[in-house]
Design a protein around this motif. Structure first.
Motif, short mmCIF file in Angstrom:
data_model
loop_
_atom_site.label_atom_id
_atom_site.label_comp_id
_atom_site.label_asym_id
_atom_site.label_seq_id
_atom_site.Cartn_x
_atom_site.Cartn_y
_atom_site.Cartn_z
N GLU A 30 42.88 51.87 45.85
CA GLU A 30 42.97 50.71 44.44
C GLU A 30 43.40 51.13 43.70
O GLU A 30 42.94 50.44 42.18
N ALA A 33 44.86 48.50 41.05
CA ALA A 33 43.97 47.48 40.73
C ALA A 33 43.74 47.28 39.08
O ALA A 33 42.49 47.84 38.38
N ARG A 62 45.12 35.97 43.35
CA ARG A 62 45.87 37.48 42.92
C ARG A 62 44.40 38.70 43.65
O ARG A 62 43.37 38.07 42.92
N ASP A 64 43.72 41.58 44.46
CA ASP A 64 43.46 42.59 43.64
C ASP A 64 43.15 42.95 42.58
O ASP A 64 42.92 43.74 42.10
N VAL A 65 42.64 41.96 41.73
CA VAL A 65 41.72 41.51 40.61
C VAL A 65 40.59 42.28 40.50
O VAL A 65 40.05 41.67 41.72
N HIS A 66 39.86 43.17 40.39
CA HIS A 66 38.13 43.54 40.13
C HIS A 66 37.82 42.83 38.79
O HIS A 66 38.15 43.52 37.87
N ASN A 92 35.07 41.85 45.17
CA ASN A 92 35.81 42.05 43.83
C ASN A 92 35.02 41.67 42.23
O ASN A 92 35.43 41.79 41.81
#
Length: 215
Positions: A30, A33, A62, A64-66, A92
């Motif tokens: 990812e 990300a 979202r 995809d955010v960590h 996440n």
């Protein structure tokens, strides 16, 4: 007032820092990300609940955010902290505990945060800016002064405001954030470079000695 200073040789942009961070976090697959980070010890004043509440709100939009969290007692053994992380979203969140390589971590973030409900002069903000990482900070202490117009300032204890600021920076894209990050580093160079701060202290000491000699 003489502010704190920052070592621009230690805290500096590193194009490879994010790739290393993604590998450490097991997110090699990812690589695009976004990483949003908060470096602060576990303390009521640092207001981790607001950070976590905002993170959970953003993850509804979202996934995809960590979120990378670093500091003393910032780990999965801290039940008071992890109570704010739903199991469905736990992948996440990355709780790294206390680290000795903050400069490497900060340089690998897309956005750095300070969400304290109270603060003096926050070093982590200046360190992130020196690394070219744009910041979202709460309007407490000197935080807004440090950031200037190179980041975003929100009210303390306001998860929705925090999400709005994160959203704005994420919507800028990598290029927009890089431009803001360059402006952030320049602000540190112009106002908080440790070599200039040393000169200000030297001037102060010479003045005090001069006054003392005058009696």
């Amino acid at each position: 007032m003489i502010p704190n200073g920052f070592d621009l040789g230690e805290f500096k942009p590193d194009p490879q820092a994010k790739l290393r961070m993604m590998k450490e976090l097991g997110l090699d697959h990812e690589r695009s990300a976004p990483l949003v980070g908060y470096i602060a010890r576990f303390d009521p004043m640092k207001d981790h609940p607001t950070f976590l509440a905002g993170a959970c709100l953003l993850l509804k939009e979202r996934r995809d955010v960590h979120f990378v969290m670093v500091g003393r007692n910032i780990d999965w053994r801290n039940r008071r902290l992890t109570a704010g992380i739903p199991k469905t979203l736990s992948s996440n969140f990355h709780l790294l505990g206390e680290r000795g390589d903050v400069e490497r971590i900060t340089a690998g973030l897309d956005i750095a945060c300070s969400v304290s409900s109270g603060e003096g002069f926050s070093n982590v903000i200046g360190e992130a800016m020196a690394c070219g990482t744009p910041c979202v900070v709460t309007d407490v202490g000197d935080s807004a002064f440090i950031v200037g117009d190179t980041g975003l300032v929100v009210k303390p204890r306001d998860p929705e405001g925090l999400v709005g600021a994160w959203r704005k920076l994420l919507d800028l894209g990598r290029g927009g954030r890089s431009q803001l990050g360059r402006a952030a580093r320049k602000r540190i160079q112009d106002h908080f470079d440790i070599s200039n701060i040393v000169k200000q202290y030297e001037a102060l000491y010479y003045f005090l000695l001069y006054e003392a000699e005058r009696g």
